[in-house]
Design a protein around this motif. Sequence first.
Motif, short mmCIF file in Angstrom:
data_model
loop_
_atom_site.label_atom_id
_atom_site.label_comp_id
_atom_site.label_asym_id
_atom_site.label_seq_id
_atom_site.Cartn_x
_atom_site.Cartn_y
_atom_site.Cartn_z
N PHE A 14 0.84 -1.20 0.00
CA PHE A 14 0.00 0.00 0.00
C PHE A 14 0.88 1.25 0.00
O PHE A 14 0.71 2.17 -0.81
CB PHE A 14 -0.91 -0.04 1.22
CG PHE A 14 -1.90 1.09 1.34
CD1 PHE A 14 -2.33 1.79 0.22
CD2 PHE A 14 -2.42 1.43 2.58
CE1 PHE A 14 -3.26 2.83 0.34
CE2 PHE A 14 -3.33 2.46 2.71
CZ PHE A 14 -3.76 3.16 1.59
N ARG A 15 1.84 1.28 0.90
CA ARG A 15 2.71 2.45 0.98
C ARG A 15 3.51 2.61 -0.32
O ARG A 15 3.65 3.74 -0.82
CB ARG A 15 3.65 2.32 2.18
CG ARG A 15 4.58 3.51 2.34
CD ARG A 15 5.24 3.51 3.70
NE ARG A 15 6.02 4.72 3.89
CZ ARG A 15 6.46 5.15 5.07
NH1 ARG A 15 6.19 4.45 6.16
NH2 ARG A 15 7.17 6.25 5.16
N HIS A 16 4.00 1.53 -0.84
CA HIS A 16 4.77 1.60 -2.09
C HIS A 16 3.89 2.13 -3.22
O HIS A 16 4.34 2.95 -4.04
CB HIS A 16 5.31 0.22 -2.44
CG HIS A 16 6.08 0.18 -3.73
ND1 HIS A 16 7.33 0.75 -3.87
CD2 HIS A 16 5.75 -0.36 -4.95
CE1 HIS A 16 7.75 0.57 -5.11
NE2 HIS A 16 6.82 -0.11 -5.79
N SER A 17 2.65 1.69 -3.27
CA SER A 17 1.74 2.15 -4.31
C SER A 17 1.47 3.64 -4.19
O SER A 17 1.41 4.36 -5.19
CB SER A 17 0.42 1.36 -4.24
OG SER A 17 -0.44 1.70 -5.29
N LEU A 18 1.31 4.13 -2.96
CA LEU A 18 1.12 5.57 -2.75
C LEU A 18 2.35 6.36 -3.20
O LEU A 18 2.24 7.40 -3.86
CB LEU A 18 0.83 5.85 -1.27
CG LEU A 18 -0.55 5.43 -0.76
CD1 LEU A 18 -0.60 5.51 0.76
CD2 LEU A 18 -1.66 6.30 -1.36
N ASN A 145 -9.29 -5.61 11.16
CA ASN A 145 -8.57 -4.73 10.24
C ASN A 145 -9.51 -3.69 9.65
O ASN A 145 -10.62 -4.00 9.20
CB ASN A 145 -7.93 -5.54 9.11
CG ASN A 145 -6.64 -6.17 9.52
OD1 ASN A 145 -5.94 -5.68 10.40
ND2 ASN A 145 -6.30 -7.29 8.89
N THR A 146 -9.02 -2.46 9.60
CA THR A 146 -9.78 -1.38 8.99
C THR A 146 -8.81 -0.39 8.35
O THR A 146 -7.63 -0.34 8.71
CB THR A 146 -10.68 -0.67 10.01
OG1 THR A 146 -11.61 0.17 9.32
CG2 THR A 146 -9.86 0.20 10.96
N LEU A 147 -9.33 0.39 7.43
CA LEU A 147 -8.60 1.48 6.81
C LEU A 147 -9.50 2.70 6.86
O LEU A 147 -10.60 2.69 6.31
CB LEU A 147 -8.24 1.15 5.36
CG LEU A 147 -7.72 2.29 4.47
CD1 LEU A 147 -6.45 2.90 5.05
CD2 LEU A 147 -7.48 1.79 3.04
N VAL A 148 -9.03 3.75 7.54
CA VAL A 148 -9.80 4.99 7.66
C VAL A 148 -8.99 6.11 7.02
O VAL A 148 -7.84 6.34 7.40
CB VAL A 148 -10.10 5.33 9.14
CG1 VAL A 148 -11.01 6.55 9.21
CG2 VAL A 148 -10.76 4.14 9.85
N ALA A 167 -3.16 -2.88 -3.25
CA ALA A 167 -2.52 -3.67 -2.20
C ALA A 167 -3.41 -4.80 -1.70
O ALA A 167 -3.08 -5.46 -0.71
CB ALA A 167 -2.12 -2.76 -1.04
N ARG A 168 -4.55 -4.99 -2.35
CA ARG A 168 -5.49 -6.09 -2.06
C ARG A 168 -6.28 -5.88 -0.76
O ARG A 168 -6.65 -6.85 -0.09
CB ARG A 168 -4.77 -7.45 -2.05
CG ARG A 168 -4.07 -7.77 -3.37
CD ARG A 168 -3.48 -9.18 -3.33
NE ARG A 168 -2.78 -9.48 -4.58
CZ ARG A 168 -1.51 -9.19 -4.80
NH1 ARG A 168 -0.79 -8.61 -3.87
NH2 ARG A 168 -0.94 -9.50 -5.95
N TYR A 169 -6.53 -4.63 -0.41
CA TYR A 169 -7.46 -4.37 0.68
C TYR A 169 -8.88 -4.34 0.10
O TYR A 169 -9.14 -3.66 -0.89
CB TYR A 169 -7.16 -3.03 1.35
CG TYR A 169 -5.93 -3.05 2.23
CD1 TYR A 169 -5.90 -3.83 3.38
CD2 TYR A 169 -4.81 -2.29 1.91
CE1 TYR A 169 -4.77 -3.87 4.19
CE2 TYR A 169 -3.68 -2.31 2.71
CZ TYR A 169 -3.67 -3.10 3.86
OH TYR A 169 -2.55 -3.13 4.65
N PRO A 170 -9.81 -5.07 0.71
CA PRO A 170 -11.18 -5.11 0.17
C PRO A 170 -11.93 -3.81 0.46
O PRO A 170 -11.68 -3.13 1.47
CB PRO A 170 -11.81 -6.29 0.92
CG PRO A 170 -11.05 -6.38 2.21
CD PRO A 170 -9.64 -5.96 1.87
#
Length: 505
Positions: A14-18, A145-148, A167-170
Amino acid sequence: MTATEDPDPRPVLFRHSLEQDGFAVRAGSSSTPDPFALVRRHKMDSAGGNNAGQPYKILRVPCPRAEQHDIDKDFGLFHLRADEAVIYLGRTPPRCDYFSFTPYVWVRHEDSLAPKGDWVFAATGDPLNLSRIGTEGSDGPFAANTLVIFAADQGLADRIIAAARNARYPDEMINVVVIPSELVRMAGVTPGEIGDSLTILVRNANFAEGDDRKEKIEDGWVKHHYLHTDDYAHVWRVTPSTPLTPLKPYETPAPRQRRDQPEESRVPGLTAGLDRLQQAILDAIPHVEARVYGSIRWFLDSREVLSETNRASPTFHQFVAGEGSDTPYLRTALDGAPANFTLAEDEIAVVFGVNHAATGLATYSNFGVYGDWILGRDPECGPFLFGDGTNPVWNGVAGANSHSFTGTAAPYLGENDPMAPYLYAVKALRNAPTDAPEGSFVTVPSRDLPEELADQIKGSPIRSIPLDQPMMIGYRAYLNPRTKAGPAYEDLIPDRVVWLKLPPA
């Protein structure tokens, strides 16, 4: 939490993609503040109505340039450009009655009444609470797990979401908390255009048994990992390498609908039962003097404070102590006006009212005992960093909630009273009785414990309410299960207090 310590490889991806998309990603942390210590150290002049016994966490958001430090690490204060975002990535809090993520305007600098800025502590919008948050999997919202994403710009948020998907987060675990540009003064690209000072608070209440246990380690006792480590989840600040244009700011979300079925119609006879309980308390406790207090709304609405531009208005830049829409806030009153009382060792205050959890209007409800005096300006201690000594101290030193006070009205009303299961009555007194059942009373400390005196400022008591200082009762009722927001003020029946002067022994 560093990427190499995380067994889940997705944060690295995820960080690499950003970063591949042109964003700088800077890591922050989270911490558990102590409002009492912050008042004693003259960081602020009020504990802000802290919920007694309930923990808070703050997200410590880094400044955008590596050579800078946080504005104030105790509060995790930061300024945010419209093309920047804050990310919380990791687990939600452990099992509890309530948790939420809420950004606040801590200080408003623009057009401020005070040169250092005005301390408002106002929510930028409705909290993201456990009933609304998206998490990964089907096991519920706790320790999941969460993403806010906290963002003002939809274009920016969309790019962050795309990186998360990469990054394959749903999608089910991705949440966007809008920071409304119409209400929040965002920082500018030019140095000096700082905007509002912001903070992000994670509220928690009533951890389940075992989820906040003490664990023995070699150097002593520590509490659960969630509260006492700063690496429970990733906290990132995302900044574009070049300012984003054009921007696509989110519209300000409409406030959540809080009105539902009034409590009296949910359980017909509640008000009459509350009147019977009041008389039963007066009959049961011998006394030489008595006063009955009602309750009124405690704080203004955060949205009203942030939107008010008329300097002459009483709402303008008003301090609202972290008010949010997940609960109503009531406080002690007489004849419809704010009121307080002192509590000597030969006096008792019986706090009583409707158990809003029992009526189904709330997930849990509680009351807290607060000091209601003003610290004032002390030239020997220096100025407060936030506030100027004129805010009430509002230090929550004791309290009870619907877990502990369920059933406490029955000894006064009798087991056969049909309203007894929906009401509560708890004594607040200075010394614990030897023959009262647990849950039927709370003790209000009159002086700080010896081990708490070392870091006091000139002996100012903060973890207690001295015998000669006024106190009040504050009430909350979190999350109507049907609306997933705090009960509307119009729907609940206000709590009361009977203050009693006892006869000479």
